[in-house]
Design an enzyme around this catalytic site. Structure first.
Site, short mmCIF file in Angstrom:
data_model
loop_
_atom_site.label_atom_id
_atom_site.label_comp_id
_atom_site.label_asym_id
_atom_site.label_seq_id
_atom_site.Cartn_x
_atom_site.Cartn_y
_atom_site.Cartn_z
N ARG A 86 0.86 -1.13 0.24
CA ARG A 86 0.12 -0.17 0.05
C ARG A 86 0.82 1.05 -0.48
O ARG A 86 1.79 1.39 0.86
CB ARG A 86 -0.88 -0.37 1.43
CG ARG A 86 -2.10 -0.52 0.70
CD ARG A 86 -3.08 -0.43 2.18
NE ARG A 86 -2.21 -1.40 3.37
CZ ARG A 86 -2.74 -1.06 4.55
NH1 ARG A 86 -2.35 0.33 4.93
NH2 ARG A 86 -1.74 -2.25 5.56
N TYR A 224 -0.94 -3.07 -7.44
CA TYR A 224 -0.88 -3.79 -5.68
C TYR A 224 -2.49 -3.59 -5.30
O TYR A 224 -2.90 -2.59 -5.12
CB TYR A 224 -0.14 -3.77 -5.55
CG TYR A 224 -0.67 -4.13 -3.70
CD1 TYR A 224 -0.24 -5.31 -3.71
CD2 TYR A 224 -0.97 -3.30 -3.19
CE1 TYR A 224 -0.40 -6.29 -2.79
CE2 TYR A 224 -1.18 -4.30 -1.26
CZ TYR A 224 -0.51 -5.30 -1.42
OH TYR A 224 -0.46 -6.25 0.60
N GLY A 226 -3.71 -4.07 -2.71
CA GLY A 226 -4.53 -3.20 -1.17
C GLY A 226 -4.10 -1.92 -1.50
O GLY A 226 -4.78 -0.94 -1.44
N CYS A 277 1.67 -9.84 14.18
CA CYS A 277 1.59 -9.71 15.39
C CYS A 277 0.99 -11.37 15.71
O CYS A 277 -0.19 -11.49 16.47
CB CYS A 277 0.68 -9.10 15.54
SG CYS A 277 2.00 -7.04 16.32
N LYS A 279 -2.41 -12.26 13.73
CA LYS A 279 -3.46 -12.40 12.74
C LYS A 279 -4.05 -13.93 12.28
O LYS A 279 -4.97 -14.12 13.15
CB LYS A 279 -3.71 -11.22 12.35
CG LYS A 279 -5.63 -10.78 11.85
CD LYS A 279 -5.95 -9.77 11.56
CE LYS A 279 -6.46 -9.35 11.14
NZ LYS A 279 -6.87 -7.82 10.09
N THR A 280 -3.20 -14.51 11.65
CA THR A 280 -4.21 -14.92 10.44
C THR A 280 -4.06 -16.38 11.13
O THR A 280 -4.43 -17.35 11.44
CB THR A 280 -3.60 -15.32 9.08
OG1 THR A 280 -3.60 -14.12 8.18
CG2 THR A 280 -4.26 -16.45 8.41
N SER A 281 -2.64 -16.28 12.14
CA SER A 281 -2.62 -18.04 12.56
C SER A 281 -3.54 -17.94 13.60
O SER A 281 -3.83 -18.58 14.02
CB SER A 281 -1.01 -18.39 13.25
OG SER A 281 -0.81 -16.76 14.29
N ASN A 390 5.63 -9.84 0.38
CA ASN A 390 4.40 -9.65 0.39
C ASN A 390 3.48 -9.76 -0.82
O ASN A 390 2.63 -9.75 -1.38
CB ASN A 390 4.79 -7.57 0.70
CG ASN A 390 2.49 -7.31 0.88
OD1 ASN A 390 2.26 -8.17 1.95
ND2 ASN A 390 2.02 -6.28 0.33
N ALA A 391 4.34 -10.76 -1.03
CA ALA A 391 3.61 -11.89 -2.14
C ALA A 391 2.51 -12.62 -1.59
O ALA A 391 2.31 -12.42 0.09
CB ALA A 391 4.46 -13.31 -2.39
C1 SPV Z 1 -3.38 -5.65 5.45
O1 SPV Z 1 -2.11 -4.74 5.05
O2 SPV Z 1 -3.77 -5.21 6.97
C2 SPV Z 1 -3.90 -6.15 4.37
C3 SPV Z 1 -3.13 -5.85 2.83
O3 SPV Z 1 -4.92 -7.14 4.78
S1 SPV Z 1 -3.68 -5.09 2.20
O4 SPV Z 1 -4.65 -4.88 1.42
O5 SPV Z 1 -3.17 -4.45 1.36
O6 SPV Z 1 -4.73 -3.50 2.94
MN MN Z 2 -6.05 -6.33 6.13
#
Ligand code: SPV
Ligand code: MN
Length: 630
Positions: A86, A224, A226, A277, A279-281, A390-391
């Site tokens: 982003r 990208y 984001g 931190c 989140k996904t896990s 960030n892939a």
């Molecule tokens: C984040 O950065 O919190 C994301 C990826 O989920 S993005 O779509 O780049 O915001």
């Molecule tokens: Mn996000």
């Protein structure tokens, strides 16, 4: 109709008919204005049909924005080498003069100046291209949560991503009552001029301009997701502003259910974690169920705290997804089902490779750099890794076998009973702590969230970066008011979720992490038990922590691990000076970010600091669990 002739000249009769059938003057005006202004050669209008979804994917391939891979249902998309995240500097709010003072702490630009700039940049930007108009919903369609959205873009990769990530809503638009026809979000996007790799070239003119006053976002010269996908973070900023005005919340949170088989119950949690931190896990803890991994809307529905996943799919970081740590995601990425990989390496075998995959990568292939081989350097002389850190992967959520179908499909969302705020620090926050009530939770757990830089991020190591509610990048009106709105959201609710903080990154005296990655399952189940009134707790100056014997039982039950008293004492020691410093950093961050933050918030933190200082006086700087009694 003003644009009828123009639109008919750029659209098939069928596409025009689809647009006209909506009988929505605001949609017509939006599409007509940008059809004229951006001037694509042709425009295709999508419905919710399977054929349109397939057509969009096929176009992304035909136009070279995506590439085929070994599996027929996989595609890969590469963003420009310099468009891999982003763009925060070029992302600005377009703000009317009279609102500028109030919005000055945000990255904003005066409306007239900004709109002129973005319209200049976008004039004729789609010439020579085929554009597409799509209809989606944030949240489930035809529900109390739905926000209808229109996307106009010349990127078929963006369109394809949105079909995977959001619920298609052409039919929703068809059914809208006249009184609702004004209220939707609009996104205009162009990838701009493309190079031979079909990457945006005019990155100096990359802009994301957000107009919360009219619910429209302009995004130019980027790919990208984001930066480009309107429904993701652009929409989130519009939704945060809208929710602030309407009394609901849009949060940067996952939704998941903790499953207690013994007690035969399912408890829904939401969680906000700054990036890296956990989140996904946390959303994907083995044995639990996932509803969403990134963005949630909260509403008070008949006195209940209810949440929906705004999305239908995941735009997940692929780095470190491997068979051991993320078995469910890894398995799904390796199947022949629809996935867009972005900024990974594709080897000579047509398979994707990325960092931390746990699989040996080939020595050559193609990635975001172009043709790649091991050791190749970019123009700055830096060795190009096999894939970008960030892939990402773009994939439907319902492929996952740990999806909570009931919550995922519910039009009225799920009833939330616990909220987790998870930061990263090596020496302050205990692994899990319950807040005595909602307001303390917002002010002591949510507002104080920080992540600590690691050797993997740019800049100095060990620096704490404030990120209230893990939402600071997207809060689109002043932070102080947003904080007050968070506190007030639960007013009048019958039951209010319990708030907890988590921290998975405490290090021992030797600098090493103390618990395994899966310990988060134990912390979650302690929280789950607390919600159902099951465990006793010790008081601390900032909340309540687990008792040793309960954790011994939970570690044995869920991980078959022994949990030592020594580890417990170390992890759950309350560190007074560290906490005071954390609160001082939070105060400084608020004072800088929103000088108009109401005084009552600063007073609250001052009182918290005084309470901790008194505890330090009485018990010493480090207070062992159980030793504190007010
Ligand atoms: C984040 O950065 O919190 C994301 C990826 O989920 S993005 O779509 O780049 O915001
Ligand atoms: Mn996000």
């Amino acid at each position: 109709m003003k644009y009828e002739k123009l639109l008919k000249s750029k659209m098939s009769a069928e596409s025009f008919e689809r647009l006209a059938a909506l009988k929505n003057p605001k949609v017509m005006e939006f599409v007509g204005f940008f059809a004229e202004h951006c001037d694509p050669d042709s425009i295709y209008v999508c419905t919710d049909s399977e054929e349109d979804m397939k057509y969009v994917r096929q176009q992304a391939l035909a136009l070279g924005e995506e590439w085929p891979m070994r599996y027929p249902n996989h595609t890969v998309h590469w963003d420009s080498y310099y468009d891999q995240g982003r763009d925060k500097n070029a992302t600005k709010y377009l703000v009317y003069k009279e609102n500028l003072e109030r919005m000055k702490a945000l990255n904003s630009i005066e409306y007239e100046t900004g709109i002129k700039e973005i319209l200049d940049i976008s004039a004729g930007i789609m010439r020579g291209k085929q554009a597409v108009v799509l209809f989606f919903a944030e949240g489930p369609t035809e529900s109390p949560f739905t926000i209808p959205c229109v996307q106009f873009t010349d990127s078929w990769y963006v369109a394809h991503s949105e079909y995977i990530l959001y619920r298609s809503a052409y039919n929703h638009f068809l059914k809208m009552k006249d009184s609702e026809k004004d209220d939707f979000f609009r996104f205009i996007h162009s990838a701009g001029r493309l190079d031979e790799n079909n990457n945006s070239v005019d990155l100096d003119k990359r802009r994301v301009y957000i107009d919360t006053q009219n619910n429209i976002v302009y995004s130019m010269n980027n790919q990208y997701a984001g930066n480009s996908v309107g429904l993701k973070k652009h929409s989130m900023r519009l939704a945060i502003n809208k929710s602030g005005q309407e009394g609901w919340l849009c949060e940067h949170m996952f939704i998941m259910a903790a499953v207690n088989e013994e007690k035969n119950r399912k408890t829904y949690f939401c969680g906000a974690y700054p990036s890296a931190c956990g989140k996904t896990s946390t959303a994907m803890i083995p044995g639990e169920l996932i509803v969403g991994d990134d963005i949630a809307y909260f509403r008070n529905i008949n006195g209940e705290f209810r949440a929906v996943n705004v999305e239908n799919g995941m735009f997940g970081i692929i780095k470190d997804v491997n068979a051991k740590d993320d078995p469910v995601i890894f398995k799904n990425l390796m199947k022949d089902q629809e996935v867009i990989f972005s900024n990974v390496l594709v080897g000579p075998d047509g398979m994707p490779y990325w960092l931390g995959m746990g699989v040996e990568a080939p020595d050559e292939g193609r990635n975001h750099f172009g043709k790649w081989h091991r050791g190749v350097k970019d123009s700055d002389g830096n060795v190009v890794d096999i894939a970008h850190p960030n892939a990402r992967y773009t994939m439907r959520l319902d492929y996952l076998d740990n999806i909570d179908k009931e919550g995922f499909e519910s039009k009225t969302g799920v009833k939330v009973e616990g909220i987790l705020y998870g930061g990263r620090d090596s020496d302050t926050t205990v692994p899990i702590e319950e807040s005595p009530n909602w307001k303390d939770g917002i002010l002591l757990k949510a507002c104080t969230l920080e992540s600590e830089t690691t050797s993997a991020t740019l800049g100095a190591e060990g620096v704490r970066v404030s990120n209230p509610m893990a939402n600071i990048d997207f809060v689109s009106y002043p932070l102080g008011q947003y904080t007050i709105n968070n506190i007030r959201f639960v007013d009048g609710m019958r039951e209010v979720p319990k708030i907890f903080s988590t921290n998975y990154f405490m290090r021992g005296r030797d600098g090493k992490f103390i618990t395994s990655k899966l310990a988060k399952k134990v912390w979650l189940h302690w929280a789950e038990g607390r919600i159902h009134g099951e465990f006793d707790a010790y008081e601390t100056p900032t909340g309540r922590i687990p008792k040793y014997e309960d954790l011994v039982m939970l570690f044995k039950k869920y991980l078959n691990e022994d949990f030592s008293k020594e580890t417990y004492d170390y992890l759950f020691t309350f560190r007074c000076s560290k906490w005071i410093a954390k609160l001082e950093r939070t105060k400084a961050f608020y004072a800088k970010t929103d000088p108009n933050t109401p005084k009552e918030i600063f007073d609250y933190w001052d009182a918290a600091i005084a309470k901790i200082a008194a505890a330090k006086e009485k018990y010493g700087d480090e207070i062992l669990p159980g030793a504190y009694h007010g």
